[in-house]
Design a protein around this motif. Structure first.
Motif, PDB file in Angstrom:
ATOM      1  N   ARG A 188       6.242 -12.978   0.174  1.00  0.00           N
ATOM      2  CA  ARG A 188       6.625 -13.991  -0.814  1.00  0.00           C
ATOM      3  C   ARG A 188       6.869 -13.338  -2.178  1.00  0.00           C
ATOM      4  NH1 ARG A 188       4.540 -18.611  -2.592  1.00  0.00           N
ATOM      5  NH2 ARG A 188       6.745 -19.009  -2.927  1.00  0.00           N
ATOM      6  N   TRP A 189       6.087 -12.315  -2.509  1.00  0.00           N
ATOM      7  CA  TRP A 189       6.262 -11.582  -3.764  1.00  0.00           C
ATOM      8  C   TRP A 189       7.640 -10.898  -3.765  1.00  0.00           C
ATOM      9  CZ3 TRP A 189       1.913 -12.046  -6.890  1.00  0.00           C
ATOM     10  CH2 TRP A 189       1.929 -11.353  -8.105  1.00  0.00           C
ATOM     11  N   ALA A 190       7.973 -10.290  -2.624  1.00  0.00           N
ATOM     12  CA  ALA A 190       9.280  -9.633  -2.510  1.00  0.00           C
ATOM     13  C   ALA A 190      10.406 -10.658  -2.600  1.00  0.00           C
ATOM     14  CB  ALA A 190       9.358  -8.863  -1.200  1.00  0.00           C
ATOM     15  N   ALA A 191      10.236 -11.818  -1.935  1.00  0.00           N
ATOM     16  CA  ALA A 191      11.273 -12.854  -1.955  1.00  0.00           C
ATOM     17  C   ALA A 191      11.481 -13.418  -3.357  1.00  0.00           C
ATOM     18  CB  ALA A 191      10.905 -13.975  -0.987  1.00  0.00           C
ATOM     19  N   ALA A 192      10.442 -13.341  -4.197  1.00  0.00           N
ATOM     20  CA  ALA A 192      10.563 -13.783  -5.580  1.00  0.00           C
ATOM     21  C   ALA A 192      11.195 -12.722  -6.475  1.00  0.00           C
ATOM     22  CB  ALA A 192       9.186 -14.170  -6.123  1.00  0.00           C
ATOM     23  N   ASN A 193      11.547 -11.586  -5.869  1.00  0.00           N
ATOM     24  CA  ASN A 193      12.229 -10.492  -6.581  1.00  0.00           C
ATOM     25  C   ASN A 193      11.364  -9.901  -7.682  1.00  0.00           C
ATOM     26  OD1 ASN A 193      14.439  -8.753  -6.960  1.00  0.00           O
ATOM     27  ND2 ASN A 193      15.227 -10.011  -8.641  1.00  0.00           N
ATOM     28  N   ASN A 194      10.062  -9.790  -7.408  1.00  0.00           N
ATOM     29  CA  ASN A 194       9.151  -9.228  -8.398  1.00  0.00           C
ATOM     30  C   ASN A 194       9.032  -7.712  -8.291  1.00  0.00           C
ATOM     31  OD1 ASN A 194       8.477 -11.759  -9.486  1.00  0.00           O
ATOM     32  ND2 ASN A 194       6.950 -12.103  -7.888  1.00  0.00           N
ATOM     33  N   GLY A 195       9.357  -7.169  -7.128  1.00  0.00           N
ATOM     34  CA  GLY A 195       9.234  -5.725  -6.945  1.00  0.00           C
ATOM     35  C   GLY A 195       7.826  -5.329  -6.548  1.00  0.00           C
ATOM     36  N   GLY A 196       7.708  -4.108  -6.071  1.00  0.00           N
ATOM     37  CA  GLY A 196       6.405  -3.586  -5.678  1.00  0.00           C
ATOM     38  C   GLY A 196       6.463  -2.880  -4.351  1.00  0.00           C
ATOM     39  N   TYR A 197       5.312  -2.806  -3.700  1.00  0.00           N
ATOM     40  CA  TYR A 197       5.188  -2.028  -2.477  1.00  0.00           C
ATOM     41  C   TYR A 197       4.043  -2.604  -1.649  1.00  0.00           C
ATOM     42  CZ  TYR A 197       4.932   2.126   0.535  1.00  0.00           C
ATOM     43  OH  TYR A 197       4.930   2.974   1.605  1.00  0.00           O
ATOM     44  N   THR A 198       4.166  -2.514  -0.327  1.00  0.00           N
ATOM     45  CA  THR A 198       3.107  -2.964   0.581  1.00  0.00           C
ATOM     46  C   THR A 198       2.655  -1.784   1.429  1.00  0.00           C
ATOM     47  OG1 THR A 198       4.079  -5.173   0.683  1.00  0.00           O
ATOM     48  CG2 THR A 198       2.474  -4.605   2.390  1.00  0.00           C
ATOM     49  N   ALA A 199       1.374  -1.495   1.411  1.00  0.00           N
ATOM     50  CA  ALA A 199       0.798  -0.383   2.168  1.00  0.00           C
ATOM     51  C   ALA A 199      -0.156  -0.933   3.213  1.00  0.00           C
ATOM     52  CB  ALA A 199       0.072   0.580   1.235  1.00  0.00           C
ATOM     53  N   VAL A 200       0.118  -0.630   4.487  1.00  0.00           N
ATOM     54  CA  VAL A 200      -0.718  -1.080   5.602  1.00  0.00           C
ATOM     55  C   VAL A 200      -1.348   0.154   6.237  1.00  0.00           C
ATOM     56  CG1 VAL A 200      -0.754  -2.267   7.821  1.00  0.00           C
ATOM     57  CG2 VAL A 200       0.767  -3.076   5.996  1.00  0.00           C
ATOM     58  N   TYR A 201      -2.671   0.123   6.437  1.00  0.00           N
ATOM     59  CA  TYR A 201      -3.419   1.272   6.932  1.00  0.00           C
ATOM     60  C   TYR A 201      -4.009   0.951   8.301  1.00  0.00           C
ATOM     61  CZ  TYR A 201      -2.878   2.892   2.151  1.00  0.00           C
ATOM     62  OH  TYR A 201      -2.343   3.284   0.953  1.00  0.00           O
ATOM     63  N   THR A 202      -3.569   1.673   9.309  1.00  0.00           N
ATOM     64  CA  THR A 202      -3.966   1.395  10.688  1.00  0.00           C
ATOM     65  C   THR A 202      -5.468   1.630  10.876  1.00  0.00           C
ATOM     66  OG1 THR A 202      -1.779   2.174  11.370  1.00  0.00           O
ATOM     67  CG2 THR A 202      -3.435   1.879  13.101  1.00  0.00           C
ATOM     68  N   GLY A 203      -6.159   0.598  11.329  1.00  0.00           N
ATOM     69  CA  GLY A 203      -7.590   0.703  11.607  1.00  0.00           C
ATOM     70  C   GLY A 203      -8.488   0.436  10.422  1.00  0.00           C
ATOM     71  N   GLY A 204      -7.911   0.216   9.242  1.00  0.00           N
ATOM     72  CA  GLY A 204      -8.732  -0.012   8.053  1.00  0.00           C
ATOM     73  C   GLY A 204      -9.401  -1.372   8.073  1.00  0.00           C
ATOM     74  N   CYS A 205     -10.688  -1.424   7.748  1.00  0.00           N
ATOM     75  CA  CYS A 205     -11.421  -2.688   7.675  1.00  0.00           C
ATOM     76  C   CYS A 205     -11.249  -3.297   6.290  1.00  0.00           C
ATOM     77  CB  CYS A 205     -12.899  -2.474   8.000  1.00  0.00           C
ATOM     78  SG  CYS A 205     -13.784  -1.445   6.797  1.00  0.00           S
ATOM     79  N   HIS A 206     -11.932  -4.386   6.029  1.00  0.00           N
ATOM     80  CA  HIS A 206     -11.814  -5.081   4.751  1.00  0.00           C
ATOM     81  C   HIS A 206     -12.290  -4.182   3.606  1.00  0.00           C
ATOM     82  CE1 HIS A 206     -11.448  -8.477   2.084  1.00  0.00           C
ATOM     83  NE2 HIS A 206     -12.710  -8.390   1.731  1.00  0.00           N
ATOM     84  N   VAL A 207     -11.424  -3.981   2.604  1.00  0.00           N
ATOM     85  CA  VAL A 207     -11.701  -3.129   1.443  1.00  0.00           C
ATOM     86  C   VAL A 207     -12.245  -1.771   1.913  1.00  0.00           C
ATOM     87  CG1 VAL A 207     -12.646  -3.057  -0.901  1.00  0.00           C
ATOM     88  CG2 VAL A 207     -12.260  -5.260   0.178  1.00  0.00           C
ATOM     89  N   PHE A 208     -11.494  -1.109   2.776  1.00  0.00           N
ATOM     90  CA  PHE A 208     -11.964   0.153   3.371  1.00  0.00           C
ATOM     91  C   PHE A 208     -12.082   1.271   2.344  1.00  0.00           C
ATOM     92  CE2 PHE A 208      -7.328   0.283   3.786  1.00  0.00           C
ATOM     93  CZ  PHE A 208      -7.040   1.525   3.253  1.00  0.00           C
ATOM     94  N   ILE A 209     -11.565   1.073   1.118  1.00  0.00           N
ATOM     95  CA  ILE A 209     -11.698   2.139   0.119  1.00  0.00           C
ATOM     96  C   ILE A 209     -13.143   2.333  -0.333  1.00  0.00           C
ATOM     97  CG2 ILE A 209      -9.334   2.111  -0.750  1.00  0.00           C
ATOM     98  CD1 ILE A 209     -10.303   0.356  -3.070  1.00  0.00           C
TER      99      ILE A 209
END
Length: 316
Positions: A273-294
């Motif tokens: 939805r952020w992209a469709a609103a033309n706001n720009g940015g990036y989406t990073a998906v991490y395989t196997g990462g749990c909630h707030v894995f950082i």
């Protein structure tokens, strides 16, 4: 375009999978947090656990207070060791019910030193004692203060905002409030949004996760929403769930999430939805990462933190 191979469990980091099993086993042995008084759970969280490791408090952190709609708001400030080139307004997670502004100092020290940003973490009021709209009101007040007085105090112009889990939700709600109430759509140059919860009506991935707890489970998410949203407030109102808001005119955002997060859909839906609103940015998906894995010492944690740093520095 998101690579569909990211969702292949066979491609998960073995260390992340091992850690996920350890977290689930430890949480299965622990008492049900919803059977305990909230104050006791908050105290246990501050002591740390395998699911929410305790982070050391920074000796460099300063505390200051600003006026707020419900009384003074505490801000925890960590300055860079060199001349500041921007500021990062951080909003902590914890399902609007738990958490505090001093529980993520190592992340903020790292951003301060590597990006040259003054990091300011907001101690907003917590639900259920202070449900919606109190937490959003406090974050809005902190953002306005930073845009008006804080920039002069810290000697910076570039402002950014971000948070994890419920903190990511509050960061988006703050941007919407700045745009709609104060005509400041670009007061902040960008948002760092990690594992956010953007639909208080609960997305499919959160509903279908079940009772097995990997940091979160379906029941936890419902309890968080129940504590935050008072009776009679529609759960999918744009004033509560930013997934349903008009997102046009907001700054670029970095969305990050792991594939083993019950809130996976929230990030996937919101980032599109952020992209469709033309706001720009990036989406990073991490395989196997749990909630707030950082929170955890994993190879992909370092990759995620480096991406966050590059994103924030590009905004400055």
């Amino acid at each position: 375009m998101i690579d569909h191979a990211l969702f292949d469990p066979a491609k998960a980091d073995p260390d992340a999978e091992r850690l996920n099993r350890e977290i689930m086993a430890a949480q299965a042995r622990a008492p049900d947090p919803w059977s305990l008084p909230i104050a006791e759970v908050r105290a246990m969280r501050r002591q740390g656990s395998i699911a929410v490791p305790e982070m050391p408090r920074s000796a460099r952190a300063e505390t200051m207070t600003i006026p707020g709609p419900g009384g003074p708001i505490t801000l925890r400030v960590i300055r860079p060791v060199r001349k500041a080139r921007g500021a990062y307004l951080h909003i902590h997670g914890g399902g609007w019910i738990w958490g505090a502004c001093d529980e993520q100092d190592p992340w903020l020290e790292r951003i301060a030193d590597r990006c040259g940003f003054v990091c300011i973490s907001v101690e907003y009021r917590l639900a259920p004692e202070h449900p919606y709209p109190a937490p959003i009101d406090d974050c809005e007040a902190a953002a306005l203060w930073l845009h008006t007085e804080g920039r002069k105090l810290f000697g910076v112009e570039a402002l950014t905002v971000g948070g994890e889990s419920a903190g990511a939700h509050l960061a988006v709600m703050t941007l919407l409030r700045l745009r709609d109430r104060h005509k400041l759509p670009k007061a902040f140059r960008g948002a760092n949004l990690f594992s956010g919860l953007y639909d208080l009506g609960v997305t499919a991935s959160a509903r279908n996760w079940g009772e097995e707890r990997l940091v979160l489970n379906s029941r936890d998410i419902r309890h968080f929403a129940d504590g935050f949203v008072p009776e009679g407030v529609p759960r999918r109102s744009p004033d509560v769930s930013p997934l349903y808001a008009d997102l046009k005119g907001l700054p670029p955002a970095l969305f990050s999430v792991g594939t083993r997060d019950p809130l996976l859909d929230d990030t996937l839906f919101m980032s599109m939805r952020w992209a469709a609103a033309n706001n720009g940015g990036y989406t990073a998906v991490y395989t196997g990462g749990c909630h707030v894995f950082i929170r955890y010492p994993l190879a992909m944690t370092e990759r995620a933190l480096e991406l966050i740093e590059r994103f924030l520095m590009a905004l400055a």
